[in-house]
Structures are given as C-alpha cells and as structure tokens.
Design a protein around this motif. Structure first.
Motif, PDB file in Angstrom:
ATOM      1  N   ASP A  19       0.555   4.217  -2.846  1.00  0.00           N
ATOM      2  CA  ASP A  19       0.389   5.607  -2.511  1.00  0.00           C
ATOM      3  C   ASP A  19       1.355   6.435  -3.082  1.00  0.00           C
ATOM      4  OD1 ASP A  19      -2.138   4.715  -1.027  1.00  0.00           O
ATOM      5  OD2 ASP A  19      -1.099   4.929   0.827  1.00  0.00           O
ATOM      6  N   TYR A  68       6.943  14.305   0.023  1.00  0.00           N
ATOM      7  CA  TYR A  68       6.460  12.902   0.317  1.00  0.00           C
ATOM      8  C   TYR A  68       7.624  12.094   0.741  1.00  0.00           C
ATOM      9  CZ  TYR A  68       2.876   9.227  -0.082  1.00  0.00           C
ATOM     10  OH  TYR A  68       2.070   7.918   0.223  1.00  0.00           O
ATOM     11  N   LYS A  85       0.764  -1.029   0.119  1.00  0.00           N
ATOM     12  CA  LYS A  85      -0.027   0.042   0.002  1.00  0.00           C
ATOM     13  C   LYS A  85       0.793   1.239  -0.140  1.00  0.00           C
ATOM     14  CE  LYS A  85      -4.125   2.192   0.694  1.00  0.00           C
ATOM     15  NZ  LYS A  85      -3.745   3.424   1.152  1.00  0.00           N
ATOM     16  N   ARG A  86       1.965   1.193   0.722  1.00  0.00           N
ATOM     17  CA  ARG A  86       2.920   2.334   0.688  1.00  0.00           C
ATOM     18  C   ARG A  86       3.543   2.710  -0.641  1.00  0.00           C
ATOM     19  NH1 ARG A  86       6.535   0.181   3.900  1.00  0.00           N
ATOM     20  NH2 ARG A  86       5.324   1.061   5.966  1.00  0.00           N
TER      21      ARG A  86
END
Length: 504
Positions: free
Chosen positions: A56, A76, A52-53
């Motif tokens: 994203d 980010y 998921k990291r």
C-alpha cells in the motif's frame, strides 16, 4: 544488585530482609529477557498484513524531483507511525517538502533515534518487467519470492519491516525496550536540502540529544547472506551545469538550423568543453582547481577493506553491476579501496537539443548536465561547490550556471559507539561474522546527526536482502530460498533483536 546486597549485609532483621526482597522484585522484572518466541509468533501471524502495508505504501509514490505527492506522502508516513505506536506525531513544514517528527515513550531507560525517508526515486514504467507501483511478488531464481516495486528496498521495505517489529512487540504483549524518536523527510532523493530545518527545530533537536544515536533501517545482506557494518557514508552534492546562448552572450538564444553552425557558436559544445576540464582524460581523476583534497586512506581502513573483499565475490559484483573491468583494471581489493577513499565527479545525464527519433538538424540554444559530487570525510559540500564555481570562472566558463539542488557533508561514526557495537552483538549472536566498512560509497544525510551540535552516532542496520535501488525492477526479498539470507519476517526479527540489545 551487588552494591545493594553489600550495602545491606549488616542488616539481619527479618523485616528488613523482607523489605529488601520486595524492592528487588521490580528490578528483576525489568532485567527479565523478552519472550522472543512470542514475538516471533506475532511476526509470523502478521506476515500478510505487514506485506500488504508495504504494498500500500509503494502504491503512493512521493517523488520530490517531480513535486509529486509530497504532502500526501508525509500524511501517510504520519499514519504509519501512529499505527505502529508512536504517541506524538507531527507533520513539520520546511521551505521545501514537509517532514514528520514522532516520539514513542515506552518509559524505558534509553532512547534511540530513527531516520526515515518517505520519498522515492523517479521511474519509467516502460523499463520495468513488473509494474513499479503494483508490488507484485514473483519468483527470482536463486533467491526465492521477491516483491518488485519502486521503494521496495530504498527505503520503504526496510522501514516497513522496522514498523512491523513494533507491531509484533506490542501484539506479543512484550515491553518496548527503548523509547524512540523518529525524523522522516521527503527530500532524500534530491539531496535533503531542508533536512536541517527538521532536525534543528528546538523540540526535535532536544529529543534527539537524549538518544544513543540515530539509525536508518536497511536490508544489508547480499545474495549469499553476508552482511557488513558501515561506519559512515560519503557526502554528496547534486547540481546542474547549464550552458546557454543567453547567459554566454554567444550562440543562439533559441534553437536554429544546424547549417548555421558554420558561423554561430554552440552552447552544447561549450558545455562539453567545460565538463572536460573537471576531470582527467580518462574521466577518473578530479582536476578542479582548488578542489578539497581527500585525506589518504588509513592502514585501519585498508585492513577493513581487505577483510571485506575476502568475504565478498568479485565475480558476483561484476555480474550485478554489469561491468567487465574496474577502473585501470585494478584488483578487487584496490578497486574497493578506491571506492571507499576517493571523491567523484559523475555525469548523471546530458540534456540538450533534440533527442527523439531520427535527426532534427538544429543548433540547440541550451545544454544541461546533471552532476553529482561524492565527498569523503575531511571534505565539505560548500568547499566543493565554491571550488567548482571558481574553477569554471578561472577557465573562462563563468557564464555556465551552477544550480545546486541539494547535498550534504560526509558522515563518520566510531566503531566503539554503542549503536554500532549493538549491531555487531546481534549479528554475531546469530552466527554471522560481519565485515566492517569505513563508509558506504553512497550517501544519506547522517551528517545532520553526527556533526555538531548533536554529534551523535549514526548508521544503518537490518537483515534481509534487496537490490535495484534507483533502477528498474527494484526488489525486496520476501520469502528466501536460502537459509543464510533472511526474508521479510527474518528482517523484522532482526530489528526486534536490535532494539532489545540497544535497551541493554
């Protein structure tokens, strides 16, 4: 410990012996091996969060060429570093896109440098079978489950896997074996024009000077599980050649009707004729006057290439690249020798006039060629650019603009460098037999680390597989159907093992 024992062998007093024993306890604790099984469990437990990291991160594309999300990309990247345990994280401005400088102090005896990039290449969603920012996981026959997205393998996937290794070590309550110094830039895909402004800042250079070297995470396995160790990379120059009626003083200063070609010169043809002087008739040999000469390939380099070609499949390579022949119908080994040893002049794209549906019958006032020059060790970026400009002027094309957007020198690292030897140890411990390559045919700005004043070792490392960099349907292998090829969790563990080996 042997020295300690021999120094104190004459002391027999019980109290002294007790003191000696107490002094040895911390040393033994420091020498203890990590609990890799505990880290492996942590890696498995965080799998979904790790993927998921990555998803994203892919959802936020930072594209330097389009001036898209550069500040957001740096922010980010800084956030990801903090979450992974870096205590000091700074966003550093340059004359171009910002970069990130971060340090992780584990109180370890050794420090390792990291090079990251947070930018990605441009993309056209219409060319993709899966949306490039949605990071969908699909089945890929013969490989397993792959994540498709821009930046999946170049370079957000391997970089996220490395950060996941730091998360896992911490979650497993194991000691970090090395300190880390991270430099991340947002302009790699346009030739890293301001990387020096990041690395040569006094505080960054000082931190890097204490490292054993700098490495860039990678997914280095092919579809059969084979993996190589590269000792360098070609340099690159990215530039545009522009022919225009305005600069030339001939041809139109605006697009005109094509019927007028009978009495008006064409900047587009001028560009084509100028381009033709840069290479031989077949396009494969550089003919730029005064161009830097590539040194001859060495016997040692030939031996490395011979070994690597024996281990890799020519048929699979041709299938992957979509080609039926190598230049001059060379053999597999000869083609690879040429790939490693030869500089190139490549046309990335030609832009001029009308390119839409049907015809427009115009005589364009301007034409542009996007060019990249690849350089091998012994050649310098500035020398190549100077030779190109002088060549065009000498041949009567001095009006053609040479607009350099970025680039850098080649890089080379010795085989016996601890940074490289640790890679070999980790791979051989896993039962892999890595082949050696004198350098990558592609480029990364490792010169800023390997050249003076730092003169550090630099390279790439990481298991796992991905493909499609710069192309549609770029992917990273997440769950492998072939035990010889590591999926995402296996890639994470390869970084864990590499860090501990570097710490030794």
């Amino acid at each position: 410990m042997d020295t300690f024992a021999h120094t104190h062998v004459r002391f027999r007093h019980t109290l002294v012996a007790a003191i000696c024993a107490s002094l040895l306890v911390p040393a033994l604790a420091l020498a203890a091996e990590p609990d890799l099984a505990a880290i492996q469990r942590a890696v498995a437990g965080q799998h979904d969060a790790s993927v998921k990291r990555l998803q994203d991160w892919i959802a936020l594309p930072s594209i330097a060429a389009e001036d898209l999300n550069s500040r957001e990309g740096a922010e980010y990247m800084a956030r990801l570093a903090r979450e992974a345990g870096f205590q000091k994280v700074e966003i550093l401005d340059t004359d171009g896109k910002p970069g990130v400088f971060a340090t992780l102090d584990a109180g370890a005896a050794k420090t390792v440098g990291l090079y990251f990039m947070y930018d990605v290449k441009q993309f056209d969603p219409k060319e993709w079978s899966s949306p490039p920012l949605e990071s969908k996981i699909i089945d890929k026959p013969g490989l397993g489950k792959v994540l498709v997205g821009r930046g999946a393998v170049n370079q957000k996937g391997p970089q996220t896997a490395f950060l996941s290794a730091l998360h896992a070590i911490r979650d497993a309550k194991q000691p970090m074996p090395v300190n880390l110094v991270l430099v991340a830039e947002g302009e790699e895909e346009i030739g890293s024009p301001h990387i020096g402004q990041l690395v040569h800042r006094p505080e960054v250079e000082a931190a890097l000077r204490d490292t054993v070297g700098v490495f860039m995470p990678a997914a280095s396995q092919d579809t059969e599980g084979k993996v190589g160790i590269s000792l360098g990379a070609k340099g690159v120059v990215e530039l545009e050649l522009v022919a225009s009626g305005e600069k030339w003083g001939r041809g139109p200063k605006k697009d005109i009707h094509s019927s007028l070609k009978a009495m008006v010169d064409s900047p587009a043809w001028r560009l084509v004729k100028a381009l033709d002087t840069l290479v031989s008739e077949d396009g494969n040999t550089i003919t730029i006057d005064g161009y830097p000469k590539a040194p001859p390939i060495s016997a040692e380099e030939k031996a490395m290439i011979a070994m690597s070609t024996q281990l890799r499949s020519e048929a699979k390579a041709k299938e992957q690249f979509g080609v039926a022949h190598w230049i001059d119908d060379l053999s597999w080994q000869q083609a690879n020798e040429r790939l490693i040893s030869q500089p190139t002049v490549n046309i990335q794209g030609l832009v001029g006039g009308y390119t839409g549906p049907g015809g427009k019958t115009i005589l364009p006032h301007r034409a542009l060629a996007k060019i990249d020059l690849r350089l091998v060790p012994g050649m310098k970026k500035d020398d190549a650019v100077a030779a190109l400009k002088a060549h065009l002027a000498k041949r009567g094309y001095g009006d053609i603009e040479v607009n350099v957007s970025g680039g850098y020198d080649p890089t080379s690292t010795a085989l016996d460098a601890p940074l490289i030897q640790a890679q070999r140890t980790v791979l051989e411990r896993r039962g892999l037999k890595p082949y050696l390559s004198p350098r990558n045919a592609g480029s990364y700005p490792g010169f800023v680390f390997t050249n003076p004043p730092l003169s550090l070792a630099s390279g790439h490392f990481g298991l796992g597989h991905g493909s499609g960099a710069h192309a549609p349907d770029e992917y990273l292998l997440i769950e492998s159907s072939n035990p010889a090829v590591q999926g995402y969790d296996g890639a994470v563990m390869s970084f864990v093992e590499y860090l501990y080996e570097l710490g030794r």
